[in-house]
Motif scaffolding. Structure first.
Motif, PDB file in Angstrom:
ATOM      1  N   TYR A 172      43.141  43.055  35.385  1.00  0.00           N
ATOM      2  CA  TYR A 172      43.438  43.062  36.824  1.00  0.00           C
ATOM      3  C   TYR A 172      42.445  43.950  37.571  1.00  0.00           C
ATOM      4  O   TYR A 172      41.947  43.575  38.630  1.00  0.00           O
ATOM      5  N   ALA A 173      42.149  45.102  37.012  1.00  0.00           N
ATOM      6  CA  ALA A 173      41.181  46.008  37.654  1.00  0.00           C
ATOM      7  C   ALA A 173      39.812  45.342  37.758  1.00  0.00           C
ATOM      8  O   ALA A 173      39.136  45.450  38.787  1.00  0.00           O
ATOM      9  N   ALA A 174      39.420  44.627  36.699  1.00  0.00           N
ATOM     10  CA  ALA A 174      38.120  43.940  36.719  1.00  0.00           C
ATOM     11  C   ALA A 174      38.098  42.841  37.777  1.00  0.00           C
ATOM     12  O   ALA A 174      37.129  42.711  38.534  1.00  0.00           O
ATOM     13  N   ILE A 175      39.155  42.065  37.853  1.00  0.00           N
ATOM     14  CA  ILE A 175      39.235  40.989  38.854  1.00  0.00           C
ATOM     15  C   ILE A 175      39.230  41.578  40.256  1.00  0.00           C
ATOM     16  O   ILE A 175      38.552  41.080  41.149  1.00  0.00           O
ATOM     17  N   LYS A 176      39.988  42.645  40.445  1.00  0.00           N
ATOM     18  CA  LYS A 176      40.063  43.293  41.752  1.00  0.00           C
ATOM     19  C   LYS A 176      38.682  43.807  42.166  1.00  0.00           C
ATOM     20  O   LYS A 176      38.256  43.608  43.313  1.00  0.00           O
ATOM     21  N   ASN A 177      37.973  44.415  41.233  1.00  0.00           N
ATOM     22  CA  ASN A 177      36.625  44.911  41.545  1.00  0.00           C
ATOM     23  C   ASN A 177      35.665  43.762  41.829  1.00  0.00           C
ATOM     24  O   ASN A 177      34.854  43.841  42.751  1.00  0.00           O
ATOM     25  N   ASP A 178      35.741  42.704  41.042  1.00  0.00           N
ATOM     26  CA  ASP A 178      34.880  41.536  41.278  1.00  0.00           C
ATOM     27  C   ASP A 178      35.164  40.916  42.642  1.00  0.00           C
ATOM     28  O   ASP A 178      34.237  40.510  43.348  1.00  0.00           O
ATOM     29  N   LEU A 179      36.425  40.836  43.015  1.00  0.00           N
ATOM     30  CA  LEU A 179      36.802  40.287  44.318  1.00  0.00           C
ATOM     31  C   LEU A 179      36.251  41.160  45.444  1.00  0.00           C
ATOM     32  O   LEU A 179      35.715  40.652  46.430  1.00  0.00           O
ATOM     33  N   ALA A 180      36.353  42.470  45.284  1.00  0.00           N
ATOM     34  CA  ALA A 180      35.831  43.382  46.301  1.00  0.00           C
ATOM     35  C   ALA A 180      34.315  43.227  46.441  1.00  0.00           C
ATOM     36  O   ALA A 180      33.791  43.182  47.560  1.00  0.00           O
ATOM     37  N   VAL A 181      33.610  43.103  45.326  1.00  0.00           N
ATOM     38  CA  VAL A 181      32.154  42.906  45.366  1.00  0.00           C
ATOM     39  C   VAL A 181      31.831  41.583  46.047  1.00  0.00           C
ATOM     40  O   VAL A 181      30.947  41.509  46.908  1.00  0.00           O
ATOM     41  N   ASP A 182      32.556  40.545  45.694  1.00  0.00           N
ATOM     42  CA  ASP A 182      32.338  39.228  46.299  1.00  0.00           C
ATOM     43  C   ASP A 182      32.543  39.277  47.809  1.00  0.00           C
ATOM     44  O   ASP A 182      31.728  38.766  48.576  1.00  0.00           O
ATOM     45  N   MET A 183      33.611  39.908  48.246  1.00  0.00           N
ATOM     46  CA  MET A 183      33.896  40.009  49.680  1.00  0.00           C
ATOM     47  C   MET A 183      32.826  40.849  50.393  1.00  0.00           C
ATOM     48  O   MET A 183      32.390  40.505  51.484  1.00  0.00           O
ATOM     49  N   TRP A 184      32.403  41.937  49.766  1.00  0.00           N
ATOM     50  CA  TRP A 184      31.375  42.787  50.356  1.00  0.00           C
ATOM     51  C   TRP A 184      30.065  42.008  50.500  1.00  0.00           C
ATOM     52  O   TRP A 184      29.405  42.079  51.526  1.00  0.00           O
ATOM     53  N   MET A 185      29.715  41.248  49.456  1.00  0.00           N
ATOM     54  CA  MET A 185      28.472  40.472  49.516  1.00  0.00           C
ATOM     55  C   MET A 185      28.545  39.394  50.598  1.00  0.00           C
ATOM     56  O   MET A 185      27.554  39.156  51.298  1.00  0.00           O
ATOM     57  N   LYS A 186      29.690  38.772  50.766  1.00  0.00           N
ATOM     58  CA  LYS A 186      29.856  37.784  51.839  1.00  0.00           C
ATOM     59  C   LYS A 186      29.693  38.448  53.206  1.00  0.00           C
ATOM     60  O   LYS A 186      29.099  37.852  54.110  1.00  0.00           O
ATOM     61  N   GLN A 187      30.211  39.668  53.342  1.00  0.00           N
ATOM     62  CA  GLN A 187      30.028  40.403  54.601  1.00  0.00           C
ATOM     63  C   GLN A 187      28.547  40.681  54.855  1.00  0.00           C
ATOM     64  O   GLN A 187      28.071  40.544  55.980  1.00  0.00           O
TER      65      GLN A 187
END
Length: 175
Positions: A90-105
């Motif tokens: 879950y921590a890995a998925i959460k971090n990957d999601l945060a990176v993905d969202m940041w990169m989209k921004q």
């Protein structure tokens, strides 16, 4: 006169009340609503809405949502969410999601002007061909803009990672 105007205003304004989502089913006291069904259908069928489905499809969607709710309850009861393996994933998925969202921004901040696209087109006109004909700028503009935006994004990410690396302690142990 004032009374009838007020009454008319009240009648008209009451017709604009927003409809609350309808409950389509309940599972162990939890409501499954038209909002849930619309979200499910939109995700599964790319923008389609629950109300546009025929009765048979609506029933299948509701049955699927009921099954999902039952599985969610079973998962919660199993305690799997409290295991170290789940927490790590879950921590890995959460971090990957945060990176993905940041990169989209970061990508959303990048712009390409018409002039930049035109300059690229002019510099690469020999590559702007379909068969033996040159593709007009307006026909190629969207793809050129997307390409240039991606190139700018790559350059920005390289600059960002270079800056981050310069202020980090890194030890690579692979030969």
């Amino acid at each position: 006169m004032k009374f009838s105007l007020a009454l008319a205003t009240l009648i008209v304004s009451s017709s604009f009340v927003f409809a609350a989502p309808l409950t389509l089913a309940t599972v162990n006291g939890k409501a499954i609503t038209t909002n849930d069904a619309n979200a499910f259908v939109s995700k599964a069928m790319g923008g389609m809405s629950f109300d546009k489905l025929d009765a048979k499809m609506k029933r299948q969607v509701v049955e699927q949502l009921v099954n999902q709710e039952l599985i969610k309850a079973q998962v919660a009861a199993s305690g799997i969410q409290n295991t170290p393996a789940f927490k790590a994933q879950y921590a890995a998925i959460k971090n990957d999601l945060a990176v993905d969202m940041w990169m989209k921004q970061q990508m959303a901040k990048i712009t390409v002007t018409d002039k930049e696209a035109q300059t690229f087109y002019d510099a690469n006109k020999d590559k702007m061909k379909q068969g033996d004909k040159t593709v007009p700028f307006e026909a190629a503009k969207k793809e050129i803009t997307q390409f240039l935006k991606l190139e700018k994004f790559k350059a920005t990410m390289t600059k960002t990672t270079t800056a981050l690396r310069s202020s980090a302690t890194i030890e690579i142990k692979v030969p």
